[in-house]
Design a protein around this motif. Structure first.
Motif, mmCIF file in Angstrom:
data_model
loop_
_atom_site.group_PDB
_atom_site.id
_atom_site.type_symbol
_atom_site.label_atom_id
_atom_site.label_comp_id
_atom_site.label_asym_id
_atom_site.label_seq_id
_atom_site.Cartn_x
_atom_site.Cartn_y
_atom_site.Cartn_z
ATOM 1 N N GLY A 133 0.797 -1.222 0.000
ATOM 2 C CA GLY A 133 0.000 0.000 0.000
ATOM 3 C C GLY A 133 0.829 1.272 0.000
ATOM 4 N N THR A 134 2.005 1.240 0.640
ATOM 5 C CA THR A 134 2.837 2.442 0.680
ATOM 6 C C THR A 134 4.051 2.334 -0.227
ATOM 7 O OG1 THR A 134 4.239 1.707 2.512
ATOM 8 C CG2 THR A 134 2.199 2.855 3.092
ATOM 9 N N GLY A 135 4.532 1.129 -0.456
ATOM 10 C CA GLY A 135 5.720 0.930 -1.283
ATOM 11 C C GLY A 135 7.017 1.178 -0.539
ATOM 12 N N ARG A 136 6.952 1.530 0.752
ATOM 13 C CA ARG A 136 8.172 1.753 1.537
ATOM 14 C C ARG A 136 8.850 0.425 1.820
ATOM 15 N NH1 ARG A 136 7.626 6.019 6.194
ATOM 16 N NH2 ARG A 136 9.861 5.863 5.887
ATOM 17 N N THR A 137 10.176 0.440 1.841
ATOM 18 C CA THR A 137 10.933 -0.780 2.091
ATOM 19 C C THR A 137 11.861 -0.599 3.283
ATOM 20 O OG1 THR A 137 12.718 -0.129 0.603
ATOM 21 C CG2 THR A 137 10.917 -1.421 -0.353
ATOM 22 N N GLY A 138 12.275 -1.712 3.860
ATOM 23 C CA GLY A 138 13.214 -1.707 4.977
ATOM 24 C C GLY A 138 13.423 -3.113 5.489
ATOM 25 N N LYS A 139 14.278 -3.226 6.494
ATOM 26 C CA LYS A 139 14.544 -4.520 7.125
ATOM 27 C C LYS A 139 13.737 -4.632 8.407
ATOM 28 C CE LYS A 139 19.201 -5.449 5.584
ATOM 29 N NZ LYS A 139 20.590 -5.680 5.999
ATOM 30 N N CYS A 193 10.620 2.993 9.247
ATOM 31 C CA CYS A 193 9.166 3.172 9.186
ATOM 32 C C CYS A 193 8.614 3.272 10.599
ATOM 33 C CB CYS A 193 8.513 1.999 8.461
ATOM 34 S SG CYS A 193 9.072 1.775 6.775
ATOM 35 N N GLU A 194 7.774 4.255 10.813
ATOM 36 C CA GLU A 194 7.213 4.479 12.140
ATOM 37 C C GLU A 194 6.062 3.518 12.414
ATOM 38 O OE1 GLU A 194 4.950 8.108 14.347
ATOM 39 O OE2 GLU A 194 6.637 8.610 13.044
ATOM 40 N N GLY A 195 5.996 3.022 13.635
ATOM 41 C CA GLY A 195 4.905 2.149 14.043
ATOM 42 C C GLY A 195 5.207 0.689 13.813
ATOM 43 N N LYS A 196 4.196 -0.141 14.095
ATOM 44 C CA LYS A 196 4.296 -1.585 13.909
ATOM 45 C C LYS A 196 3.340 -2.002 12.802
ATOM 46 C CE LYS A 196 5.514 -2.534 18.689
ATOM 47 N NZ LYS A 196 5.076 -3.151 19.940
ATOM 48 N N PHE A 197 3.633 -3.140 12.202
ATOM 49 C CA PHE A 197 2.855 -3.628 11.069
ATOM 50 C C PHE A 197 2.444 -5.075 11.280
ATOM 51 C CE2 PHE A 197 5.757 -0.375 9.655
ATOM 52 C CZ PHE A 197 4.930 0.481 8.977
ATOM 53 N N GLU A 198 1.350 -5.458 10.643
ATOM 54 C CA GLU A 198 0.926 -6.852 10.626
ATOM 55 C C GLU A 198 1.776 -7.575 9.586
ATOM 56 O OE1 GLU A 198 -3.196 -7.007 9.647
ATOM 57 O OE2 GLU A 198 -3.765 -5.675 11.280
ATOM 58 N N PRO A 199 2.194 -8.809 9.859
ATOM 59 C CA PRO A 199 2.949 -9.552 8.848
ATOM 60 C C PRO A 199 2.211 -9.670 7.509
ATOM 61 C CG PRO A 199 3.188 -10.624 10.953
ATOM 62 C CD PRO A 199 2.159 -9.535 11.128
ATOM 63 N N ILE A 200 0.872 -9.714 7.544
ATOM 64 C CA ILE A 200 0.132 -9.831 6.283
ATOM 65 C C ILE A 200 0.110 -8.516 5.504
ATOM 66 C CG2 ILE A 200 -1.257 -11.804 6.982
ATOM 67 C CD1 ILE A 200 -3.561 -9.884 7.533
ATOM 68 N N GLU A 201 0.660 -7.423 6.073
ATOM 69 C CA GLU A 201 0.816 -6.160 5.351
ATOM 70 C C GLU A 201 2.151 -6.098 4.612
ATOM 71 O OE1 GLU A 201 -0.788 -2.407 7.481
ATOM 72 O OE2 GLU A 201 0.069 -3.676 9.057
#
Length: 67
Positions: A21-27, A52-60
């Protein structure tokens, strides 16, 4: 801890990912999974991604290659 991204690819700390959805990448810097079942882990905001700020769901997340 290991979990799976939206395409069912295994991801762990150190995996390079893209945020859907955002296209941002990182480790992935951390996966907070204490006390969660694998199903709960995939659908909870438990993953921290560097830059990237915050936490994410693995399915994201979408794994980019192997680390």
């Amino acid at each position: 801890m290991m979990t799976y991204d939206r395409n069912r690819n295994a991801i762990t700390t150190g995996s390079r990912v893209m945020i859907n959805g955002t296209g941002r990448t990182g480790k992935i810097t951390a996966i907070h999974a204490s006390g969660l079942t694998p199903a709960q882990l995939r659908r909870s905001k438990t993953v921290e991604v560097e830059g990237c700020e915050g936490k994410f769901e693995p399915i994201e997340l979408i794994r980019l290659g192997l680390h």
